[in-house]
Design an enzyme around this catalytic site. Sequence first.
Site, short mmCIF file in Angstrom:
data_model
loop_
_atom_site.label_atom_id
_atom_site.label_comp_id
_atom_site.label_asym_id
_atom_site.label_seq_id
_atom_site.Cartn_x
_atom_site.Cartn_y
_atom_site.Cartn_z
N VAL A 1 46.36 38.31 36.61
CA VAL A 1 45.06 37.97 36.35
C VAL A 1 44.82 38.78 35.23
CG1 VAL A 1 42.58 37.93 37.63
CG2 VAL A 1 44.73 37.57 39.01
N HIS B 1 43.98 42.21 42.56
CA HIS B 1 44.34 42.70 43.92
C HIS B 1 43.73 41.60 44.82
CE1 HIS B 1 44.45 46.91 42.15
NE2 HIS B 1 45.54 46.72 42.76
N GLN C 1 56.58 57.49 44.08
CA GLN C 1 57.01 56.47 43.03
C GLN C 1 56.61 57.10 41.51
OE1 GLN C 1 54.84 53.26 44.75
NE2 GLN C 1 54.05 52.60 42.72
N ARG D 1 44.47 51.19 35.90
CA ARG D 1 44.74 52.28 34.92
C ARG D 1 43.82 51.95 33.69
NH1 ARG D 1 50.56 52.68 36.90
NH2 ARG D 1 50.51 54.95 37.72
N SER E 1 44.45 46.04 35.21
CA SER E 1 45.50 47.14 36.03
C SER E 1 44.28 48.31 36.17
CB SER E 1 46.33 47.80 34.90
OG SER E 1 46.74 49.27 35.25
N LYS F 1 52.29 40.83 37.54
CA LYS F 1 52.12 41.84 36.77
C LYS F 1 53.29 42.83 36.51
CE LYS F 1 49.30 44.84 34.63
NZ LYS F 1 50.02 46.11 34.88
N ASP F 2 53.70 43.20 37.90
CA ASP F 2 54.98 44.11 37.89
C ASP F 2 56.17 43.31 38.34
OD1 ASP F 2 53.29 46.77 37.90
OD2 ASP F 2 52.22 45.12 39.12
#
Length: 298
Positions: free
Chosen positions: A170, A31, A55, A181, A179, A143-144
Amino acid sequence: MKIVTTFEEARRGRGGLVGLVPTMGFFHEGHLSLMEAARDRCDTVLVSLFVNPLQFGPTEDLARYPRDPERDAALAAEAGVDVLFVPSLEEMYPHPPLTRVDVATLAAPLEGASRPGHFAGVATVVTKLFAGLRPDVAFFGRKDAQQLAIVRHMAADLSFPVEVVGRPIVRDVDGLALSSRNVYLSAAERVAALAISRSLLAAARAAEDGETDGSTLETMVRDGLSAEQGLVPDYARLVSAADVRPLDRLGEDAFLAVAARAGTTRLIDNVHLFVTDGRVEADPGIRLARPSLLGKGD
Ligand code: AMP
């Protein structure tokens, strides 16, 4: 840095080129790299922090998604963010939304196949952020990668006057893609999870050395994942970076995408493969020199 909770306040008092970084919070260096890119490029840097229920599927981790708004505010201020927009659920969805943004074809493969409705939820909230905040530039992580492709198409299809910028993945010192998560992972699951980046990066090297057959590259990744007992692979696919179309052969900008479960945690990662005049250059991402602020990295 101003912290605001309404679209109206978030639009007030800004000047010059406005950059937006949409997030669900629990910040890490991925981020922060987007915020830094926005800071370098823009006069006003806006960051949105909203855990978007639209989502998440009914069996997904919405309730336990990691949250720490105070820590996030401190990190955003340190990164030079001007406005942190933290809308309430009522501000974002005053009524249950009757309008959804449908991204049918692009949402069909990969994450869309495993998470029905996920990308309609993403496209709807990003549309609201673009319409309500009117940024000039918006920053998203590779990443996404499927999300990035969808947002690019959506912005063009719906005529948003916004430039969508994609930024490298990153990675922690041990290679694991950062992440929010990752905090769910036990020490053993985290070790197992390293097989994801290891096998992706090995396949990327093979692609740079001239391997262009899609199924050979996918098999390399799948074998790397299967060798790790603690991982349950979901998919490993070579797809077009532009429209997420499965590719038999690497002949255009693409990414090799992986999803796998370590314990109950679903992880995604990918490596982008840029093709210029038949030459392939992989983007391995940015590896941190020190363990991530999320902790647990070697
Ligand atoms: P999230 O808070 O997970 O919705 O992510 C917000 C933005 O940060 C999205 O554009 C993500 O693609 C991006 N992002 C998340 N993890 C990483 C990472 N490891 N490297 C780069 N960007 C990331």
